[in-house]
Design a protein around this motif. Structure first.
Motif, PDB file in Angstrom:
ATOM      1  N   LEU A 151       0.518  -1.811   0.550  1.00 17.31           N
ATOM      2  CA  LEU A 151       0.191  -0.411  -0.056  1.00 17.31           C
ATOM      3  C   LEU A 151       0.774   1.233  -0.041  1.00 17.31           C
ATOM      4  N   ALA A 152       2.388   1.501   0.778  1.00 16.19           N
ATOM      5  CA  ALA A 152       2.656   2.290   0.820  1.00 16.19           C
ATOM      6  C   ALA A 152       3.308   2.761  -0.785  1.00 16.19           C
ATOM      7  N   ALA A 153       3.635   1.255  -1.216  1.00 13.19           N
ATOM      8  CA  ALA A 153       4.681   1.690  -2.561  1.00 13.19           C
ATOM      9  C   ALA A 153       3.195   2.169  -3.726  1.00 13.19           C
ATOM     10  N   SER A 154       2.053   1.457  -3.605  1.00 11.87           N
ATOM     11  CA  SER A 154       1.093   1.941  -4.431  1.00 11.87           C
ATOM     12  C   SER A 154       0.468   3.993  -3.901  1.00 11.87           C
ATOM     13  N   LEU A 155       0.855   4.413  -2.837  1.00  7.21           N
ATOM     14  CA  LEU A 155       0.706   5.196  -2.490  1.00  7.21           C
ATOM     15  C   LEU A 155       1.748   6.180  -2.980  1.00  7.21           C
ATOM     16  N   GLY A 156       2.945   6.226  -3.084  1.00 12.01           N
ATOM     17  CA  GLY A 156       4.240   6.461  -3.801  1.00 12.01           C
ATOM     18  C   GLY A 156       4.111   6.693  -4.662  1.00 12.01           C
ATOM     19  N   TYR A 157       3.535   6.250  -5.811  1.00 12.69           N
ATOM     20  CA  TYR A 157       3.094   6.072  -7.027  1.00 12.69           C
ATOM     21  C   TYR A 157       1.949   7.004  -7.619  1.00 12.69           C
ATOM     22  N   PHE A 158       1.415   6.967  -7.106  1.00 10.84           N
ATOM     23  CA  PHE A 158      -0.051   7.570  -6.406  1.00 10.84           C
ATOM     24  C   PHE A 158       0.315   9.059  -6.893  1.00 10.84           C
ATOM     25  N   ILE A 159       1.379  10.000  -5.801  1.00  5.56           N
ATOM     26  CA  ILE A 159       2.242  10.836  -5.325  1.00  5.56           C
ATOM     27  C   ILE A 159       3.250  11.721  -5.969  1.00  5.56           C
ATOM     28  N   ASN A 160       3.694  10.605  -6.959  1.00  3.14           N
ATOM     29  CA  ASN A 160       4.719  10.334  -7.757  1.00  3.14           C
ATOM     30  C   ASN A 160       4.460  12.078  -8.813  1.00  3.14           C
ATOM     31  N   PRO A 161       3.073  11.931  -9.753  1.00  2.00           N
ATOM     32  CA  PRO A 161       2.658  12.854 -11.018  1.00  2.00           C
ATOM     33  C   PRO A 161       2.318  14.627 -10.063  1.00  2.00           C
TER      34      PRO A 161
ATOM     35  N   ALA B 113      -3.723  16.515  -2.754  1.00  2.00           N
ATOM     36  CA  ALA B 113      -2.433  15.724  -1.713  1.00  2.00           C
ATOM     37  C   ALA B 113      -2.029  15.783  -0.473  1.00  2.00           C
ATOM     38  N   VAL B 114      -1.660  17.186  -0.195  1.00  2.00           N
ATOM     39  CA  VAL B 114      -1.457  17.659   1.124  1.00  2.00           C
ATOM     40  C   VAL B 114      -2.016  17.505   2.096  1.00  2.00           C
ATOM     41  N   CYS B 115      -3.292  17.588   1.315  1.00  2.00           N
ATOM     42  CA  CYS B 115      -4.626  17.090   2.737  1.00  2.00           C
ATOM     43  C   CYS B 115      -4.310  16.348   3.474  1.00  2.00           C
ATOM     44  N   GLY B 116      -4.798  14.682   2.165  1.00  2.00           N
ATOM     45  CA  GLY B 116      -4.396  14.405   2.407  1.00  2.00           C
ATOM     46  C   GLY B 116      -3.552  13.546   3.133  1.00  2.00           C
ATOM     47  N   ILE B 117      -1.872  13.626   3.095  1.00  2.00           N
ATOM     48  CA  ILE B 117      -0.531  13.626   3.426  1.00  2.00           C
ATOM     49  C   ILE B 117      -0.388  13.722   4.962  1.00  2.00           C
ATOM     50  N   GLY B 118      -1.586  15.352   5.144  1.00  2.00           N
ATOM     51  CA  GLY B 118      -1.633  15.694   6.322  1.00  2.00           C
ATOM     52  C   GLY B 118      -2.232  14.960   6.798  1.00  2.00           C
ATOM     53  N   TYR B 119      -3.291  14.571   7.161  1.00  2.00           N
ATOM     54  CA  TYR B 119      -4.847  13.685   7.381  1.00  2.00           C
ATOM     55  C   TYR B 119      -3.379  12.129   8.124  1.00  2.00           C
TER      56      TYR B 119
ATOM     57  N   LEU C  24      -6.413  -1.641   5.129  1.00  2.00           N
ATOM     58  CA  LEU C  24      -6.917  -0.529   4.653  1.00  2.00           C
ATOM     59  C   LEU C  24      -8.053   0.111   4.912  1.00  2.00           C
ATOM     60  N   ASP C  25      -7.360   0.648   6.425  1.00  2.00           N
ATOM     61  CA  ASP C  25      -8.302   1.558   7.723  1.00  2.00           C
ATOM     62  C   ASP C  25      -8.862   2.324   6.857  1.00  2.00           C
ATOM     63  N   GLN C  26      -9.103   3.648   7.983  1.00  2.00           N
ATOM     64  CA  GLN C  26     -10.166   4.524   7.401  1.00  2.00           C
ATOM     65  C   GLN C  26      -8.851   6.042   7.226  1.00  2.00           C
ATOM     66  N   VAL C  27      -8.131   6.134   8.017  1.00  2.00           N
ATOM     67  CA  VAL C  27      -7.248   7.126   7.276  1.00  2.00           C
ATOM     68  C   VAL C  27      -6.341   6.982   6.242  1.00  2.00           C
ATOM     69  N   LYS C  28      -6.308   5.099   6.354  1.00  2.00           N
ATOM     70  CA  LYS C  28      -5.453   4.885   4.610  1.00  2.00           C
ATOM     71  C   LYS C  28      -7.028   5.567   3.654  1.00  2.00           C
ATOM     72  N   VAL C  29      -8.184   5.477   3.853  1.00  2.00           N
ATOM     73  CA  VAL C  29      -8.845   5.205   2.961  1.00  2.00           C
ATOM     74  C   VAL C  29      -9.161   6.964   2.476  1.00  2.00           C
ATOM     75  N   VAL C  30      -9.544   7.862   3.621  1.00  2.00           N
ATOM     76  CA  VAL C  30      -9.287   9.106   3.468  1.00  2.00           C
ATOM     77  C   VAL C  30      -8.512   9.735   2.407  1.00  2.00           C
ATOM     78  N   SER C  31      -7.223   8.547   3.034  1.00  2.00           N
ATOM     79  CA  SER C  31      -6.023  10.342   2.456  1.00  2.00           C
ATOM     80  C   SER C  31      -5.126   9.682   0.664  1.00  2.00           C
ATOM     81  N   PHE C  32      -6.342   8.402   0.380  1.00  2.00           N
ATOM     82  CA  PHE C  32      -6.050   7.631  -0.906  1.00  2.00           C
ATOM     83  C   PHE C  32      -7.156   8.882  -1.659  1.00  2.00           C
TER      84      PHE C  32
END
Length: 297
Positions: free
Chosen positions: A99-109, A135-141, A264-272
């Motif tokens: 999931l961390a790998a997935s998030l990394g490539y979602f935020i790469n662009p 994206a800043v909001c998602g990571i901040g969350y 996939l908890d609630q925090v990751k769902v909101v962040s993604f």
């Protein structure tokens, strides 16, 4: 061989292969990431030279690149940046962090957009501005609830974006520069493996042949997507590259949740969710601009 193949098809193949990489690295759980990267570099050199020959890219191009000091410096920097991103990615998928790998490539662009503004004087569209803010909001969350930054994802996304930025200043074609990158890094990789063998700490050289070839296999499985990507860039638009790019992290997200059983908890769902909304806005905007450009043409 690829001359008549549609660029969009090649791009799709590249990102599907990238997205499925976690399936390969599941055969090397808790792998020694340092040795895995070293083996990848060493075996990439003959593989890239073979690819250059198969695609009939003149060896003179490679020779000229090796004589160009500016090119050598930029390729060396690019190689280091790619290794750092690949290191974070490899560690993530061999330590149950897909999931961390997935998030990394979602935020790469989004990092690519930010670097374009900072270094290339690009101007953000309204959708890109919204995507960066979201994206800043998602990571901040995530930071608010977990109490720490998603370092793996940030390192992956930012260093791969920096890798793309440096490549813009290299005058040689993508495949030649990739060959130079791994060639320059090979002495360091060889030195690391030899040192590990001599002090008895090496996992791959002291292990069985299955482990050796699994580590060596990291070269083709990580290089082939890059090769397909380089070929796709020459045959399709950046808009289509941008749209097909999200195949990779989407596949990794599906694998993480449904195959590897990551939570996939609630925090990751909101962040993604924040990041997905921003990417959807950019995608819609890109499609609209593409259609308008086609009508004007």
């Amino acid at each position: 061989m690829f001359a008549r193949v549609n660029g969009n098809v090649i791009a799709t193949i590249a990102f599907v292969l990238w997205g499925l990489l976690p399936l390969y690295f599941q055969f090397t759980p808790q792998a020694d990431t340092n040795e895995l990267i070293a083996m990848r570099i060493i075996f990439s050199v003959p593989l890239m030279l073979l690819i250059l020959k198969c695609l009939k890219i003149p060896s003179l191009t490679f020779s000229n690149a090796m004589k160009n000091k500016r090119s050598l410096c930029l390729c060396f920097i690019a190689g280091i940046l790619n290794c750092v991103s690949l290191y974070a990615f490899t560690w993530a998928i061999t330590n149950d962090q897909v999931l961390a790998a997935s998030l990394g490539y979602f935020i790469n662009p989004l990092f690519s957009i930010a670097f374009g503004v900072l270094f290339l004087k690009d101007r953000l569209t309204w959708a890109q501005k919204a995507a960066v803010i979201l994206a800043v909001c998602g990571i901040g969350y995530q930071v608010y609830f977990y109490g720490e930054l998603p370092w793996l994802s940030l390192v992956m996304g930012s260093f791969f974006a920096l890798y793309g930025l440096i490549k813009k200043y290299i005058q040689f074609d993508s495949l030649t520069s990739m060959s130079v990158e791994v060639t320059l890094l090979m002495p360091f990789a060889l030195g690391y493996l030899v040192f590990g063998f001599m002090d008895g700490s090496s996992t791959v050289l002291a292990g069985d042949m299955t482990t050796f070839w699994l580590y060596a296999g990291a070269a083709p499985v990580t290089l082939l997507p890059l090769v397909f990507f380089a070929l796709a860039v020459e045959r399709t638009t950046l808009t289509m590259i941008g749209l097909t790019q999200y195949i990779e992290p989407s596949l990794q997200f599906v694998l993480a949740v449904f195959i590897f059983g990551e939570v996939l908890d609630q925090v990751k769902v909101v962040s993604f969710g924040f990041i997905w909304i921003g990417l959807i806005l950019c995608t819609v905007e890109a499609l609209v601009f593409s259609r308008v450009s086609m009508r004007r043409a």
